[in-house]
Every structure is written in structure tokens, then in C-alpha cells.
Design an enzyme around this catalytic site. Structure first.
Site, PDB file in Angstrom:
ATOM      1  N   GLU A 261      -5.459  -8.572   0.379  1.00  0.00           N
ATOM      2  CA  GLU A 261      -6.221  -8.201   1.570  1.00  0.00           C
ATOM      3  C   GLU A 261      -7.656  -7.926   1.169  1.00  0.00           C
ATOM      4  O   GLU A 261      -7.902  -7.339   0.102  1.00  0.00           O
ATOM      5  CB  GLU A 261      -5.672  -6.933   2.251  1.00  0.00           C
ATOM      6  CG  GLU A 261      -4.377  -7.120   2.990  1.00  0.00           C
ATOM      7  CD  GLU A 261      -3.890  -5.868   3.699  1.00  0.00           C
ATOM      8  OE1 GLU A 261      -4.723  -5.075   4.186  1.00  0.00           O
ATOM      9  OE2 GLU A 261      -2.661  -5.679   3.754  1.00  0.00           O
TER      10      GLU A 261
ATOM     11  N   GLU B  81       0.806  -1.230   0.000  1.00  0.00           N
ATOM     12  CA  GLU B  81       0.000   0.000   0.000  1.00  0.00           C
ATOM     13  C   GLU B  81       0.836   1.277   0.000  1.00  0.00           C
ATOM     14  O   GLU B  81       0.665   2.152   0.860  1.00  0.00           O
ATOM     15  CB  GLU B  81      -0.992  -0.002   1.167  1.00  0.00           C
ATOM     16  CG  GLU B  81      -2.034  -1.094   1.038  1.00  0.00           C
ATOM     17  CD  GLU B  81      -3.260  -0.902   1.908  1.00  0.00           C
ATOM     18  OE1 GLU B  81      -3.325   0.101   2.647  1.00  0.00           O
ATOM     19  OE2 GLU B  81      -4.171  -1.745   1.828  1.00  0.00           O
TER      20      GLU B  81
END
Ligand code: BG6
Length: 472
Positions: free
Chosen positions: A368, A165
């Protein structure tokens, strides 16, 4: 688009689950580990810190046995850079190498494929003190760290994720503890960080292909498709802009080796363009990911920004979505929200999967996806987390639809394998299939307890996704 028949999940689909080192391991200063930026960051009052977390460092054998019982085919975890290089660079800490050797060997002994994130928010503090990602030396430090990981673990690890991320660190760094919240307008600095991270990632991908020709490597951003609040052209334009700023900037650079033109125009307008050396664009262009890993929790909705209005947040009060004159976040009336205010949008997942595959034509893996909730431990060690099953089942159904649409998806690794400490909302915001018996400040016995979702996911894996609904 409706389909008459759904395609099954691929035969060797990687059914996984995910964690990250600092949120899960604990042992924050043991066996030579150095401090990371996360260890030094202030975290919100009333929430657990990361010192003990779920104590996985000391319980990894028991944890992996549970993951094997769950039936996982793959396990995505991150390596703490500061266990390998306590100062970010310099001397290797053999104890750190030893820990991950044990962990990887244990996974392989249980037939679980390790998927390794090289860097999940926890930059070594020693590098931060020398300027962190503002300093080009951090790029070299990351490349050296990558070389060490490939040398030490590359004989057993086939799947590598570069940076978790990166876009969250650039857009919401102060919420997750990677950006000093005291800096007034850090955006110019952050786009410089971003440029350096893109270079570090490109170098690591190139190196991986040179030294581990059979391994596969890719980026791991958080991708959420951005909807316009209405069909008003101004809203559509705002959504297009934010799609580029939030999503495509990161993947265009990783896959095509170039900057997204809309974002470049935005950075020019704002004065955020990064300083570059002559070789930089060649470095970006010289790296090719083998796949795209991405994290998905929810879609985003924006409208045209009203100049005079302050940017504001949707749901999570720590995360501001909006920039005056560019786009303004708003809630989506068609979606429900979690207890933590996050919108739930399974169809947005299919939209995101399709959009990603259409744009980049690379195999995808979801690293995720999950529901943060206050779970209740009932008498007899029971956790009835039907809400989590419902969330995951709905998202998996959309994965199957996306596969039927033609998307090449080779794995699904939800967040999280076992309960861990949330980035900024404590341990009581739980995501796992396995409960960890502790509270924010009372460590209790940290014992592991299988939730109802554990048995549900076990059956999903056993049937290779043929039985997804919660009707068992
Ligand atoms: C992702 C991160 O952004 O979301 C994880 O990669 C994080 O580290 C997860 O835990 C859920 O977010 P949060 O803030 O609820 O922990």
C-alpha cells in the site's frame, strides 16, 4: 547518496494495486457471509458504512477487466474470513469459496497474479463474542481458516499475506474499528492480542510452507520510519523507542521469532507483557517468512515526551501519536501534508525501504502507498487527479533509488486499485485509479470512471517504470 546511473526496475517486477474485502466488496450479508467486527462497529458520523462499499462483489468481472486494461501484473485483495467461515470456525460456506474461486480465476484469465491478504481488520464477530484475540481459540480458528484457504486456492495463489497492519490494530484499533473505543486503557489487552496474532501468523506461515512448498508468504505491517524531531539525544532516544514499538516489534517477531528487546523493556515497565504458554517462543521461532510486505504512507516524527503533557495527534485527528514519558508525536516542518493532514514524505519511503532491507535481508514488496483526496468528477467523466500522480511518481522515484541502493524490491501495489470506503473517513476520501460514482449516502449508479492517474499508471507499467514523471 547520489547515483550516477539508476538501476531499472526488475524485469518481472509486480506492478500491482490493492484493495481490501470490507472496504470494497459490499454484499456485507449476502450468500451466507457472517458479520465481522467491522460490520458491528460504530463508524464516524457523516461517513458511508461498508454495506455496499464499491459493490465489487457484484461487479468483479467488470472491475478485473478494468484492472487488466490498466496493465496490472498483480492485484492484492483480501479474503473476508466471514465469507469462508461465517462464524469464524465450524462449517465452511461454499458460496464464499465460490466467489473467491471466480475472482481468482478471472484474474488468472487476464494474466494478473493474485496476492491474497488472509485477514484485513475484519475478524469474525462470532469469534469476537468469545473473546476475540484475547482467546487462544482464535489462534486455532485462524490456523484452520488458513488451512482452508491453502487447500481451496493454493493451486493458483502463489503470494500470501498473513495479517494486514497488525501494528495499526494494536496502536490505533479504535480509529479503524477493531478496538472498542469505550475501553479506558486497552493496552495491556492489546499486547496480549498482539502476542496471539503473532502466534497465529507464525502457525499460518509454517503451515503454508508444509502444504504449499512453492508458495510464498509474509507479514504485511504498516512501516513508517520514525525520525527524531532534533539531534537532541532525548529526541533521538524517543524516536528509537517508537521505531521499536511501532515497527520492529512486529517484524522482529515475524522474521527472527523473538521479541524486540526495547519493546519488551517498555512492556515490563508498563505492565503490558503478555501471558505466554511454554511452547509460544518455539512457535514464533519455527516460522520463516519468504518476504516482507509493507504499507507506507508517511514517516513519523517524535520528540522526547514531556511527562505532564497529554499524548496528541499529528494530522489525522483520530490517530494519537504519543505516550507520556515515552515519546510525543510532532509535525515535521520539512514536509507538506495532504488535504486530510497526512504528511507526505517520499524520501522517507526510500529511508524505510533501506532500513527494512538492512535489518531483515528479505525481499520486499510494497502493498500500500497512496494519496487520499477529494476527487472532483468533471463534465465528460473526467477526473484530473494530478496531485495523485505527483504523489505516486515521487514515491516511485524513491523506489528506484532504493533499488539502486541495493534493496531487493519485487513489487509495488499502491492503494487503491479502485475507489473504496476509507477505514474511518468515508468514500469521499478517494485513493483509486478508477472512480466509483457514489457519495457517502447516495449510491448513484456506482459506475466506474477512469481517472487521469489511470492513464499515467498504465504508461508506467507499460514502460516497466522507465517513464514515471507526469509529463505525458
Ligand atoms: C491502511 C489500511 O492503513 O491505510 C487500509 O490497510 C486503509 O485499509 C489505508 O484504507 C488508508 O487509510 P484510510 O484511513 O485513509 O482509509
Amino acid at each position: 547518496m547520489n547515483h550516477k546511473t539508476l538501476k531499472p526496475f526488475p524485469k518481472d517486477f509486480l506492478w500491482g494495486a490493492s484493495t481490501s474485502a470490507y472496504q470494497f466488496e459490499g454484499a456485507w450479508n449476502e450468500d451466507g457471509k457472517g458479520p465481522s467486527v467491522i460490520d458491528k462497529a460504530l463508524h464516524p458520523e457523516g461517513t458511508a458504512d461498508f454495506k455496499v462499499a464499491s459493490d465489487h462483489y457484484h461487479r468483479y468481472k467488470e472491475d478485473i477487466a478494468l484492472l487488466a486494461e490498466l496493465g496490472l501484473k498483480a492485484y492484492r485483495f483480501s479474503i473476508a474470513w466471514t465469507r469462508i467461515y461465517p462464524n469464524g470456525t465450524g462449517e465452511v460456506n461454499r458460496k464464499g469459496i465460490e466467489f473467491y474461486n471466480h475472482l481468482i480465476n478471472e484474474l488468472i484469465a487476464h494474466g494478473i497474479e493474485p496476492i491474497v491478504t488472509m485477514y484485513h481488520f475484519d475478524l469474525p464477530y462470532a469469534l469476537e463474542e468469545k473473546g476475540g484475540w484475547s482467546n487462544r481459540e482464535t489462534i486455532d480458528a485462524f490456523e484452520r481458516y488458513a488451512r482452508t484457504l491453502f487447500r481451496e486456492f493454493g493451486d493458483r495463489v502463489k503470494y500470501w499475506l498473513t495479517i494486514n497492519e497488525q501494528n495499526t490494530m494494536i496502536l490505533h484499533g479504535s480509529a479503524i474499528g477493531t478496538t472498542d473505543p469505550g475501553i479506558e486503557d486497552p493496552r495491556k489487552m492489546l499486547y496480549q492480542h498482539n502476542h496471539h496474532m503473532l502466534l497465529a501468523q507464525a502457525k499460518a506461515m509454517k503451515l503454508c510452507h508444509e502444504v504449499l512448498p512453492n508458495a510464498k508468504i509474509g507479514p504485511a505491517p504498516n512501516i513508517a520510519y520514525v525520525y527524531p524531531a532534533s539531534s537532541k539525544p532525548e529526541d533521538v532516544l524517543a524516536a528509537q523507542t517508537f521505531n521499536s514499538i511501532r515497527n520492529w516489534l512486529y517484524l522482529d517477531a515475524a522474521v527472527f521469532g523473538r521479541y524486540n528487546s526495547t519493546v519488551w523493556g517498555y512492556m515490563e515497565e508498563k505492565g503490558y507483557t503478555p501471558h505466554m504458554e511454554v511452547e509460544d517462543m518455539d512457535i514464533l521461532a519455527g516460522a520463516n517468512p519468504d518476504f516482507i510486505a509493507f504499507n507506507y504512507y508517511n514517516s513519523i516524527t517524535v520528540k522526547a515526551s514531556e511527562e505532564e503533557k497529554e499524548a496528541h495527534s499529528t494530522g489525522d485527528e483520530h490517530i494519537v501519536i504519543g505516550e507520556p514519558g515515552v515519546y510525543q508525536g510532532c509535525s515535521n516542518p520539512y514536509l507538506t501534508t495532504t488535504e486530510f493532514g497526512w504528511e507526505v514524505d517520499p524520501i522517507g519511503f526510500r529511508i524505510t525501504l533501506r532500513e527494512l532491507y538492512d535489518r531483515y535481508h528479505l525481499p520486499l514488496i510494497v502493498t500500500e502507498n497512496g494519496l487520499g483526496a477529494y476527487d472532483k468528477l468533471e463534465d465528460g467523466d473526467v477526473i484530473n487527479d494530478d496531485y495523485r500522480i505527483d504523489y505516486l511518481a515521487k514515491h516511485l522515484e524513491q523506489c528506484q533509488l532504493a533499488i539502486t541502493d541495493g534493496v531487493e524490491l519485487f513489487g509495488y501495489s499502491p492503494w487503491s486499485a479502485i475507489d473504496l470506503v476509507s477505514t474511518h473517513q468515508g468514500i469521499n476520501k478517494r485513493y483509486g485509479f478508477i472512480y466509483v460514482n457514489r457519495d457517502e449516502f447516495d449510491l448513484k449508479d456506482l459506475r466506474r470512471i477512469k481517472k487521469k492517474s489511470f492513464y499515467w499508471y498504465q504508461n508506467v507499467i507499460k514502460t516497466n517504470g522507465a517513464i514515471i514523471s507526469n509529463s505525458k
